[in-house]
Motif scaffolding. Structure first.
Motif, PDB file in Angstrom:
ATOM      1  N   ALA A  10       3.771  -0.328  -9.062  1.00 27.33           N
ATOM      2  CA  ALA A  10       2.994   0.224  -7.938  1.00 27.33           C
ATOM      3  C   ALA A  10       1.633   0.707  -8.413  1.00 27.33           C
ATOM      4  N   HIS A  11       1.601   1.357  -9.582  1.00 28.68           N
ATOM      5  CA  HIS A  11       0.333   1.844 -10.161  1.00 28.68           C
ATOM      6  C   HIS A  11      -0.612   0.678 -10.448  1.00 28.68           C
ATOM      7  N   GLN A  54       0.824  -1.215   0.000  1.00 28.34           N
ATOM      8  CA  GLN A  54       0.000   0.000   0.000  1.00 28.34           C
ATOM      9  C   GLN A  54       0.859   1.267   0.000  1.00 28.34           C
ATOM     10  N   GLY A  84      -2.147  -0.896  -7.428  1.00 26.89           N
ATOM     11  CA  GLY A  84      -3.067  -0.051  -6.667  1.00 26.89           C
ATOM     12  C   GLY A  84      -2.509   0.461  -5.357  1.00 26.89           C
ATOM     13  N   ALA A  85      -1.198   0.714  -5.303  1.00 26.15           N
ATOM     14  CA  ALA A  85      -0.601   1.269  -4.086  1.00 26.15           C
ATOM     15  C   ALA A  85      -1.221   2.619  -3.757  1.00 26.15           C
ATOM     16  N   GLU A  86      -1.255   2.932  -2.480  1.00 30.53           N
ATOM     17  CA  GLU A  86      -1.851   4.204  -2.052  1.00 30.53           C
ATOM     18  C   GLU A  86      -0.865   5.359  -2.168  1.00 30.53           C
ATOM     19  N   SER A 131       1.846  10.129 -12.283  1.00 30.78           N
ATOM     20  CA  SER A 131       0.935  10.623 -11.247  1.00 30.78           C
ATOM     21  C   SER A 131      -0.345  11.199 -11.843  1.00 30.78           C
ATOM     22  N   SER A 133      -2.866   8.186 -12.405  1.00 28.25           N
ATOM     23  CA  SER A 133      -2.938   7.110 -11.411  1.00 28.25           C
ATOM     24  C   SER A 133      -3.671   7.569 -10.164  1.00 28.25           C
ATOM     25  N   SER A 134      -4.351   6.623  -9.537  1.00 30.26           N
ATOM     26  CA  SER A 134      -4.983   6.923  -8.242  1.00 30.26           C
ATOM     27  C   SER A 134      -3.958   6.873  -7.115  1.00 30.26           C
ATOM     28  N   THR A 135      -2.780   6.305  -7.395  1.00 29.74           N
ATOM     29  CA  THR A 135      -1.695   6.291  -6.408  1.00 29.74           C
ATOM     30  C   THR A 135      -1.143   7.706  -6.238  1.00 29.74           C
ATOM     31  N   LYS A 136      -0.869   8.077  -4.997  1.00 28.49           N
ATOM     32  CA  LYS A 136      -0.257   9.391  -4.733  1.00 28.49           C
ATOM     33  C   LYS A 136       1.249   9.277  -4.948  1.00 28.49           C
ATOM     34  N   PHE A 188       3.366   6.428  -3.152  1.00 26.95           N
ATOM     35  CA  PHE A 188       4.672   6.060  -3.717  1.00 26.95           C
ATOM     36  C   PHE A 188       5.584   7.276  -3.578  1.00 26.95           C
TER      37      PHE A 188
END
Length: 636
Positions: free
Chosen positions: A391-392, A355, A395-397, A429, A432-435, A399
């Motif tokens: 990571a994208h 995550q 679905g990591a939260e 970024s 992606s929904s990952t920050k 990065f």
């Protein structure tokens, strides 16, 4: 056996005290004239009083404490046990219809606390009186800093190290603390009195107990101590003491990190814990200097799982063993893998579903990467791209990528590749929904391959210390400081930011070298020569954290800023990354890097010649001497 007998003695003493106190309370309440009726009732209910009191004492673990180390915490335990037992007794007397005057309960409460507390204090006094006299030579200790850290160190010396150390007094610049007593010794003066006090009191050892003080103050103290032939130790800086606890085992010799200390950064631990506690965390480059420290800080936040990913099996094994011994309850998984291997990265991310990801894996040595730009490109650029995409897709939260000040107006292949990596993170970024976020900072004191370990080796060999140029300056941070700010940046990331850490003022490498020589008890130029070797390919005299056009936007953290960077054109970026990936030789790699980063000054410089100068070596210390050094200029 000894512990059992001590517990039996305490129980017998407590029985005598709780039996005596009710009679004493009645005697005082009625001024010595107590009716036989009350005495008869007290004798009748005495077993119940003893049982309730001692049962409460047992529940509050008064028989499981080391009373020779008693403190306020133990006193609060006694007060709690007496209070609870008094309330239970009050309820018991009401049930059976025995209603003595209410003042009796208050008097009994006070006397029980005083007498039980006195009996425990007596154990501590007895231990102090009967402790063996040491035949070893005793160090006369002076503590600089009469604050919380100084108090912790003093307590340990008095209670645990009395056989080898004797606390003589404190030094503190506070006018309020001057000449006052703490642990039976006085605050003897201020920092200006150090040399006098050391001579008068025959001090052997000085302990600097000020973990949050600035480096300029530590430097001043060390200078005062240089001529008095004392052993000087310090507690670690506040960045190394994230929990604020200090012990004598943590003392170490004063090092360069102490002289460069800045005001401590106030971390929002609740905010950091909010995105790490109970989460699956993966750290690439986990065996490196920054990566391993990130592991040490993250594991304190109690993640669900911490994946230690790295290419070097020895370094990963070492950090895995260290963390397992200190944090056995946290699930740790060491993974040997190369960030450039897309299939392997997809496999790791699919298996662990992290995550939070901290990407610290990178080639960082400027001269080595100048000679091998293809490797820098593969690892720093395409390795970052591979990990970020994995990571994208997983679905990591969050990065967070670790970058460098060398990415600004790069003159080195290493700096250029890190700037391209920043562009990749900014670009991914957007979709992606990952920050995704980047943290950019300068050199890290004591990291592998940095200048400090090199200087220490050179000093150990008797010199010379080699410096490229007398005016060379760099921004520096300690490893814990940098790692903690990276964690904080991850907590405030919204996606796409390039965070710039406040690095303070740049430091001259020459000044650092002189400090290290003096901390080793030697003199610059006299005991250890200093040689200037000329700027190496790819190096700058001065590093920058921002270009002139970028500027920053402040965040809610005073030490973290966001660089105002231009939006990345995805189409152009991907086209040029493809061209870079297809580059076949070193020259082509350099050319493609220059297309990606227009401010990159190619490492393929025109022919250069070495010119030697005789010049005054100037630093913050003033004019040292005239030394020969070389500079490199373009051939005409």
């Amino acid at each position: 056996m000894r512990r059992r007998w001590l517990s039996i003695v305490m129980i017998i003493t407590d029985i005598l005290i709780v039996s005596l106190v009710p009679f004493l309370a009645f005697f005082l309440r009625f001024e010595g004239v107590v009716s036989t009726y009350y005495y008869t009732l007290l004798f009748h209910y005495l077993p119940a009083i003893i049982l309730i009191r001692l049962g409460s004492f047992y529940l509050f673990r008064l028989y499981h404490r080391l009373w020779r180390y008693a403190s306020i915490h133990e006193l609060m335990g006694i007060i709690g046990a007496v209070t609870v037992s008094s309330l239970i007794l009050g309820g018991y007397f009401m049930l059976i219809g025995f209603t003595p005057p209410r003042s009796i309960q208050v008097i009994s409460w006070i006397f029980n606390i005083v007498l039980i507390g006195s009996s425990r204090l007596g154990l501590r006094v007895l231990h102090y009186v009967l402790r063996p006299t040491s035949t070893k030579p005793i160090q006369q200790v002076l503590i600089i800093g009469a604050g919380d850290a100084g108090a912790m160190i003093a307590r340990e010396i008095i209670q645990r190290y009395y056989e080898t150390k004797k606390l003589i007094g404190f030094i503190d610049d506070s006018s309020y603390k001057g000449n006052r007593m703490m642990f039976g010794v006085r605050v003897l003066g201020t920092q200006n009195d150090i040399e006098r006090i050391v001579e008068e009191q025959h001090i052997n050892e000085i302990i600097i107990a000020m973990p949050s003080v600035g480096g300029d103050i530590v430097r001043s103290i060390v200078k005062k101590c240089q001529n008095i032939h004392c052993s000087v130790q310090t507690v670690p800086g506040i960045y190394e003491l994230i929990d604020g606890k200090v012990s004598l085992q943590q003392l170490r010799k004063v090092d360069l990190e102490d002289l460069l200390r800045r005001d401590p950064v106030q971390l929002n631990l609740a905010e950091i814990a909010g995105y790490l506690t109970g989460k699956r965390v993966l750290i690439t480059g986990a065996g490196g200097s920054i990566g391993s420290e990130l592991c040490r800080q993250v594991v304190k936040m109690l993640p669900e799982t911490l994946v230690l990913l790295g290419k070097g099996e020895n370094s990963i094994y070492e950090i895995d063993q260290e963390l397992k011994s200190k944090h056995p309850l946290v699930a740790l998984t060491p993974v040997i893998a190369d960030v450039r291997d897309k299939r392997r990265m997809d496999e790791v991310f699919s298996q662990f579903q992290p995550q939070v990801v901290f990407h610290a894996a990178a080639h960082k040595h400027v001269p080595l990467m100048e000679a091998q730009p293809e490797e820098a490109v593969r690892n720093n650029i395409f390795g970052t791209k591979t990990v970020a995409e994995a990571a994208h897709e997983a679905g990591a939260e969050v990065f967070v990528m670790i970058s460098t000040d060398k990415a600004v107006n790069p003159t080195s292949v290493m700096g250029a590749t890190k700037r391209v990596a920043e562009l990749i993170i900014q670009n991914i970024s957007k979709k992606s929904s990952t920050k995704f976020a980047v943290v950019r900072f300068g050199n890290v004191l004591g990291s592998r391959g940095s200048v400090i370990p090199l200087f220490k080796k050179q000093i150990a060999k008797g010199g010379p210390i080699t410096i490229t140029h007398p005016d060379m300056e760099r921004y520096f941070m300690t490893i814990p400081e940098a790692s903690q700010l990276v964690l904080q940046a991850g907590a405030i990331a919204k996606g796409g930011e390039v965070f710039v850490l406040d690095m303070g003022k740049p430091v001259k490498i020459l000044d650092m070298a002189c400090d290290l020589i003096e901390l080793s008890g030697l003199s610059p130029y006299k005991d250890i020569p200093i040689q200037f070797t000329g700027i190496r390919p790819g190096e700058k005299l001065f590093e920058e954290l921002l270009t002139a056009k970028e500027g920053t936007t402040s965040t809610k953290h005073e030490k973290i800023f966001v660089a105002n960077l231009k939006t990345v054109d995805e189409k152009i970026l991907l086209q040029r990354l493809l061209s870079l990936q297809l580059a076949v030789d070193r020259t082509e790699v350099i050319q493609e890097l220059a297309k990606l980063i227009p401010t990159f000054q190619s490492a393929q410089l025109p022919k250069r010649k070495v010119v030697y100068h005789e010049a005054d070596v100037i630093s913050e210390r003033g004019k040292h001497s005239v030394e020969q050094y070389q500079t490199v200029t373009d051939a005409s």
